[in-house]
Every structure is written in structure tokens, then in C-alpha cells.
Design an enzyme around this catalytic site. Structure first.
Site, PDB file in Angstrom:
ATOM      1  N   TYR A 109      42.078  26.805  46.181  1.00  0.00           N
ATOM      2  CA  TYR A 109      41.709  28.164  45.792  1.00  0.00           C
ATOM      3  C   TYR A 109      40.209  28.198  45.504  1.00  0.00           C
ATOM      4  O   TYR A 109      39.660  27.253  44.923  1.00  0.00           O
ATOM      5  CB  TYR A 109      42.499  28.584  44.547  1.00  0.00           C
ATOM      6  CG  TYR A 109      42.184  29.987  44.088  1.00  0.00           C
ATOM      7  CD1 TYR A 109      42.598  31.093  44.831  1.00  0.00           C
ATOM      8  CD2 TYR A 109      41.448  30.216  42.924  1.00  0.00           C
ATOM      9  CE1 TYR A 109      42.282  32.379  44.437  1.00  0.00           C
ATOM     10  CE2 TYR A 109      41.142  31.508  42.512  1.00  0.00           C
ATOM     11  CZ  TYR A 109      41.559  32.589  43.271  1.00  0.00           C
ATOM     12  OH  TYR A 109      41.244  33.862  42.872  1.00  0.00           O
ATOM     13  N   ASP A 163      31.355  36.912  35.412  1.00  0.00           N
ATOM     14  CA  ASP A 163      32.237  37.322  36.517  1.00  0.00           C
ATOM     15  C   ASP A 163      32.413  38.839  36.479  1.00  0.00           C
ATOM     16  O   ASP A 163      33.472  39.338  36.126  1.00  0.00           O
ATOM     17  CB  ASP A 163      33.577  36.584  36.332  1.00  0.00           C
ATOM     18  CG  ASP A 163      34.569  36.866  37.441  1.00  0.00           C
ATOM     19  OD1 ASP A 163      34.163  37.333  38.522  1.00  0.00           O
ATOM     20  OD2 ASP A 163      35.774  36.623  37.206  1.00  0.00           O
ATOM     21  N   ASP A 188      38.749  34.346  46.622  1.00  0.00           N
ATOM     22  CA  ASP A 188      38.779  35.542  45.781  1.00  0.00           C
ATOM     23  C   ASP A 188      37.671  36.487  46.270  1.00  0.00           C
ATOM     24  O   ASP A 188      36.485  36.199  46.099  1.00  0.00           O
ATOM     25  CB  ASP A 188      38.506  35.075  44.345  1.00  0.00           C
ATOM     26  CG  ASP A 188      38.426  36.185  43.330  1.00  0.00           C
ATOM     27  OD1 ASP A 188      38.522  37.361  43.712  1.00  0.00           O
ATOM     28  OD2 ASP A 188      38.276  35.854  42.136  1.00  0.00           O
ATOM     29  N   ASP A 206      37.257  39.537  45.218  1.00  0.00           N
ATOM     30  CA  ASP A 206      37.061  40.571  44.195  1.00  0.00           C
ATOM     31  C   ASP A 206      37.545  41.939  44.701  1.00  0.00           C
ATOM     32  O   ASP A 206      38.654  42.056  45.172  1.00  0.00           O
ATOM     33  CB  ASP A 206      35.586  40.624  43.762  1.00  0.00           C
ATOM     34  CG  ASP A 206      35.197  39.441  42.868  1.00  0.00           C
ATOM     35  OD1 ASP A 206      36.091  38.784  42.319  1.00  0.00           O
ATOM     36  OD2 ASP A 206      33.997  39.188  42.728  1.00  0.00           O
ATOM     37  N   HIS A 253      41.973  37.457  48.685  1.00  0.00           N
ATOM     38  CA  HIS A 253      42.605  38.570  47.973  1.00  0.00           C
ATOM     39  C   HIS A 253      41.583  39.619  47.569  1.00  0.00           C
ATOM     40  O   HIS A 253      40.428  39.318  47.286  1.00  0.00           O
ATOM     41  CB  HIS A 253      43.487  38.119  46.806  1.00  0.00           C
ATOM     42  CG  HIS A 253      42.812  37.377  45.699  1.00  0.00           C
ATOM     43  ND1 HIS A 253      42.030  37.988  44.758  1.00  0.00           N
ATOM     44  CD2 HIS A 253      42.848  36.073  45.373  1.00  0.00           C
ATOM     45  CE1 HIS A 253      41.612  37.082  43.885  1.00  0.00           C
ATOM     46  NE2 HIS A 253      42.076  35.910  44.233  1.00  0.00           N
ATOM     47  N   GLU A 292      41.252  43.098  45.147  1.00  0.00           N
ATOM     48  CA  GLU A 292      41.907  43.675  43.967  1.00  0.00           C
ATOM     49  C   GLU A 292      41.620  45.166  43.826  1.00  0.00           C
ATOM     50  O   GLU A 292      40.729  45.714  44.485  1.00  0.00           O
ATOM     51  CB  GLU A 292      41.459  42.921  42.709  1.00  0.00           C
ATOM     52  CG  GLU A 292      40.014  43.163  42.323  1.00  0.00           C
ATOM     53  CD  GLU A 292      39.417  42.051  41.461  1.00  0.00           C
ATOM     54  OE1 GLU A 292      39.825  40.880  41.588  1.00  0.00           O
ATOM     55  OE2 GLU A 292      38.507  42.381  40.673  1.00  0.00           O
ATOM     56  N   CYS A 344      37.090  39.803  34.545  1.00  0.00           N
ATOM     57  CA  CYS A 344      38.198  38.849  34.611  1.00  0.00           C
ATOM     58  C   CYS A 344      39.496  39.591  34.333  1.00  0.00           C
ATOM     59  O   CYS A 344      39.577  40.403  33.409  1.00  0.00           O
ATOM     60  CB  CYS A 344      37.978  37.746  33.580  1.00  0.00           C
ATOM     61  SG  CYS A 344      39.488  36.816  33.230  1.00  0.00           S
ATOM     62  N   ARG A 379      45.697  42.100  45.320  1.00  0.00           N
ATOM     63  CA  ARG A 379      45.858  41.811  43.892  1.00  0.00           C
ATOM     64  C   ARG A 379      45.876  43.144  43.155  1.00  0.00           C
ATOM     65  O   ARG A 379      45.043  44.013  43.431  1.00  0.00           O
ATOM     66  CB  ARG A 379      44.690  40.948  43.412  1.00  0.00           C
ATOM     67  CG  ARG A 379      44.480  41.003  41.900  1.00  0.00           C
ATOM     68  CD  ARG A 379      43.503  39.951  41.436  1.00  0.00           C
ATOM     69  NE  ARG A 379      42.859  40.339  40.197  1.00  0.00           N
ATOM     70  CZ  ARG A 379      41.998  39.589  39.516  1.00  0.00           C
ATOM     71  NH1 ARG A 379      41.666  38.399  39.975  1.00  0.00           N
ATOM     72  NH2 ARG A 379      41.441  40.022  38.399  1.00  0.00           N
ATOM     73  N   GLU A 403      48.371  40.535  38.673  1.00  0.00           N
ATOM     74  CA  GLU A 403      47.471  39.897  37.705  1.00  0.00           C
ATOM     75  C   GLU A 403      47.955  40.101  36.272  1.00  0.00           C
ATOM     76  O   GLU A 403      48.540  41.145  35.944  1.00  0.00           O
ATOM     77  CB  GLU A 403      46.049  40.452  37.892  1.00  0.00           C
ATOM     78  CG  GLU A 403      45.005  39.922  36.929  1.00  0.00           C
ATOM     79  CD  GLU A 403      44.735  38.409  37.020  1.00  0.00           C
ATOM     80  OE1 GLU A 403      45.704  37.619  37.039  1.00  0.00           O
ATOM     81  OE2 GLU A 403      43.551  38.034  37.044  1.00  0.00           O
ATOM     82  N   ASN A 410      48.905  33.339  38.680  1.00  0.00           N
ATOM     83  CA  ASN A 410      47.596  32.864  38.243  1.00  0.00           C
ATOM     84  C   ASN A 410      47.734  32.159  36.896  1.00  0.00           C
ATOM     85  O   ASN A 410      47.937  32.810  35.878  1.00  0.00           O
ATOM     86  CB  ASN A 410      46.671  34.084  38.130  1.00  0.00           C
ATOM     87  CG  ASN A 410      45.287  33.746  37.609  1.00  0.00           C
ATOM     88  OD1 ASN A 410      44.935  32.580  37.458  1.00  0.00           O
ATOM     89  ND2 ASN A 410      44.504  34.778  37.336  1.00  0.00           N
TER      90      ASN A 410
END
Ligand SMILES: C[C@](O)(C(=O)O)[C@H](CC(=O)O)C(=O)O
Ligand SMILES: [Mg+2]
Length: 299
Positions: A48, A62, A89, A91, A116, A118, A126, A161, A191, A213
């Protein structure tokens, strides 16, 4: 020697095959290309590539500051060092649906097996922090439709996500997950699930693989792989764990250096030079040019 021997297309095809078995695939987060090789050496199923790690590595929070170029570039460096499939990821997809389409193509070209996207608003945060905001349904679905339309390799896994559970509750997350699947998502990343029952409820609601996760110090309890397999989870990530472990160990080593003026007492905790060389495959380079590895290393 050099990079992985498995082509990106082959990694994607094999990853799809493994996913189709329904078993739980374990994807620890690599914090650099070298750690991806360690993940492979230790027998995990995939790698990942975390946005939280990518930004932390640059010393940044982040909150969506990293660019597509940075993310795709780093993901490529990591993905090409392992025979395992790597998921990155992405985002929020780095912008509007057109940007999401470009994101998908860049990530495909970088050799990833999946990504992914989101449904948070920008600036994102986060998924295990409070105060998140999510976009409306049509924006969330628009991102996924654009992603699916843009890929050229049908085996590239487009995972949606959803962060909506923390905002509007589990029922909203289930509704959204179903809609994301209808929009073409190949897998769902719900999530900040709080319990195994919540994972099980998402599992029952959709007919595609789901991801858990297991990030530390967040909203989810740290379930074992067996517990997650028992409720039908298909992929588990420990996104930031290796970075946290490495940074924790580095901090303690610096304390020792301050206190004792030497790291002699820490040698047992270090990766030995011989193990590092094995991981990098000096031997393989030596087959190419016998002058590369013509020395011995004392253990
Ligand atoms: C999975 C995640 O998106 C990541 O970037 O690794 C983060 C992990 C974390 O910050 O602990 C998340 O939003 O859960
Ligand atoms: Mg992230």
C-alpha cells in the site's frame, strides 16, 4: 536486478485473480521503495502506498498539499521495486472529474495495480480525525465515473473510498457505497469503521471487495487479519505502521546516541548490512558484472 520482472499489466491481472478468490489480502504500507521489497520478502500479498506517509515523508501535513506529479512519481518508484501489486492513495483525485481522469492515467502509467479516490471535500484530512466534510452524491459519483472511463487497462482496480460514515453515520455509508458501486467502483474502502459489525454491514451491502484500514491511533480498533477475514474483508492495509515503527526506532536511537555517544548498544536492532545487501540483491548485480560483489561481510 534493477526493477521488478512482472509487468504492471501482469501484476494487475494476478491481483484481480487473487481478489476473486474472496480471501483476505494483506497490504502493509511501504514508506519507500526498499521497504516494499521487505514487504515482499516477508510474504505479504501487496504493497500500500499511503498519502499520509507520502506527505509526512516530505515533512508536510496530510491535507492535500501533495501534487499528482509527486504522488504518481513516488508511487512509481515504489511499485517498480516489487513483484507485488501496489495500491496508491489518490486522495480526492486531485481536482474535478477531468483531473481525476488524468490522475487515473498517470497512475496507470506509473505501474500501479490500483488506486482509491475518496469523497472528502478539499482540503481533505486524515480519515480518522474529527471535522471531516464530504462532497454531495453527484460529485462523489462523478469522480468515480471519470476514473472508470479514463482507465485503459480494465484490470486497474478503481476503489472508491467513502468518508461519510463519520459525518452522517453507517446507513449513509452503506447507501453511498452502493451508489459508488453502481457508478463503476471495483472495490469499496469504508473509512473509519468503528467495529467489526460495521465492516460486516458494508460487506453485506455490496457485491465487490472491501478494504479495512488498520491505521493506529485512529477511530478503528486494531483487528487481527483473522477477525477481518471472518467478516469478509478482502484487503487490509496498515498504511502508516512501518513509518511509525521506523521513526519510533530512529528517535530512540538518537536518544541513545545523545546519552551514550555511540550506537553500539543498538546494533542488534539494526538491519544488518548483509540483510540489506540481500534485499537489494547485490548478488544479482554481480551476475551481470562480477566486480560488483567480490567482497565478504562479517556477521
Ligand atoms: C489511509 C490514509 O488515507 C493514508 O493516507 O494512509 C490515512 C491513514 C492515517 O492518516 O492514519 C487515513 O486517512 O486513514
Ligand atoms: Mg490518505
Amino acid at each position: 536486478m534493477l526493477y521488478s520482472e512482472t509487468t504492471p499489466a501482469e501484476k494487475r491481472r494476478l491481483f484481480r485473480e487473487r481478489l476473486a478468490t474472496g480471501e483476505l489480502l494483506r497490504f502493509p504500507g511501504a514508506f519507500n521503495p526498499l521497504s516494499a521489497r521487505l514487504i515482499e520478502q516477508k510474504g505479504f500479498d501487496g504493497v500500500y502506498i499511503s498519502g499520509a506517509v507520502l506527505s509526512a515523508d516530505l515533512g508536510l501535513p496530510d491535507i492535500g498539499l501533495t501534487t499528482l506529479t509527486e504522488v504518481a512519481g513516488r508511487a512509481k518508484q515504489i511499485a517498480r521495486m516489487t513483484e507485488l501489486p501496489a495500491i496508491v492513495d489518490a486522495d480526492t483525485g486531485f481536482g474535478e472529474p477531468m483531473n481525476v481522469a488524468r490522475t487515473v492515467q498517470e497512475i496507470e502509467d506509473a505501474g500501479l495495480a490500483g488506486l482509491h479516490i475518496e469523497d472528502q471535500v478539499n482540503p481533505k484530512r486524515c480519515g480518522h480525525l474529527d471535522g471531516k466534510q464530504v462532497v454531495d452524491t453527484s460529485t462523489a459519483l462523478g469522480r468515480i465515473r471519470a476514473a472508470v472511463d479514463a482507465r485503459r487497462d480494465a484490470n486497474l482496480l478503481i476503489m472508491a473510498r467513502t468518508d461519510i460514515a463519520a459525518v452522517d453515520g453507517l446507513d449513509a455509508a452503506i447507501d453511498r457505497a452502493k451508489q459508488l458501486v453502481d457508478a463503476g467502483a471495483d472495490a469499496i474502502f469504508p473509512e473509519a469503521m468503528r467495529s467489526l459489525e460495521e465492516f460486516a454491514a458494508v460487506r453485506d451491502a455490496v457485491d465487490v471487495p472491501i478494504l479495512a484500514n488498520m491505521t493506529e491511533f485512529g477511530k478503528s480498533e486494531l483487528f487481527t487479519s483473522q477477525q477481518l477475514a471472518d467478516v469478509g474483508v478482502n484487503i487490509v492495509i496498515w498504511p502508516v505502521s512501518l513509518l511509525r515503527i521506523a521513526m519510533g526506532a530512529a528517535g530512540r536511537a538518537l536518544d541513545t546516541l545523545n546519552d551514550e555517544g555511540s550506537l553500539t548498544r543498538k546494533l542488534g536492532e539494526m538491519q544488518h548490512r548483509a540483510d540489506l545487501y540481500e534485499l537489494i540483491d547485490y548478488e544479482g548485480y554481480n551476475r551481470f558484472d562480477t566486480s560488483v560483489f567480490n567482497f565478504t561481510i562479517d556477521r
